[in-house]
Motif scaffolding. Structure first.
Motif, short mmCIF file in Angstrom:
data_model
loop_
_atom_site.label_atom_id
_atom_site.label_comp_id
_atom_site.label_asym_id
_atom_site.label_seq_id
_atom_site.Cartn_x
_atom_site.Cartn_y
_atom_site.Cartn_z
N LYS A 88 0.52 -0.59 0.13
CA LYS A 88 -0.43 -0.14 -0.36
C LYS A 88 1.23 1.52 -0.12
O LYS A 88 2.06 1.63 0.16
N GLU A 92 -2.56 4.84 2.82
CA GLU A 92 -3.61 4.33 2.29
C GLU A 92 -3.51 3.21 3.97
O GLU A 92 -2.73 3.37 4.59
N GLU A 93 -4.84 2.98 3.63
CA GLU A 93 -4.70 1.73 4.75
C GLU A 93 -5.59 0.27 3.61
O GLU A 93 -6.63 0.47 3.27
#
Length: 109
Positions: A88, A92-93
């Motif tokens: 990622k 971001e998650e």
């Protein structure tokens, strides 16, 4: 005596030396020679197997070329990294959702 006359009727062609030599030659060429029909049949089946393997590997090469072409672009490489390695960006998650039937357990392995 009639039994011998009956048998001699069938054996009459084999009294000729040339026919005996021809039969022995044919049997020798079909079964015992280094270039016999049996060996040719086995080699032809090996050739067929190798040709089918060749077709399989050519298809695999085409699939690999397509995959390499996709991975050569920036977007394709990013997509591969995200899907396969769960990478990622820093901002971001990622949430990985797995369903119960897709989990590996001792019951459904």
């Amino acid at each position: 005596m009639s039994v011998f006359k009956h048998k001699s009727k069938f054996l009459k062609p084999f009294k000729n030396v040339f026919i005996i030599i021809l039969v022995v030659f044919i049997v020798w060429m079909l079964f015992f020679d280094a270039n016999s029909w049996l060996i040719h049949h086995e080699l032809n089946s090996d050739i067929d197997d190798l040709e089918s393997q060749k077709e399989y590997y050519q298809k695999e090469i085409e699939k690999d070329k397509k995959a390499i072409k996709k991975l050569s672009t920036e977007e394709g490489l990013e997509k591969f990294a995200r899907e396969e390695y769960y990478m990622k960006r820093d901002s971001e998650e990622i949430f990985i959702i797995e369903y119960e039937d897709s989990l590996k357990t001792t019951d459904n392995e």
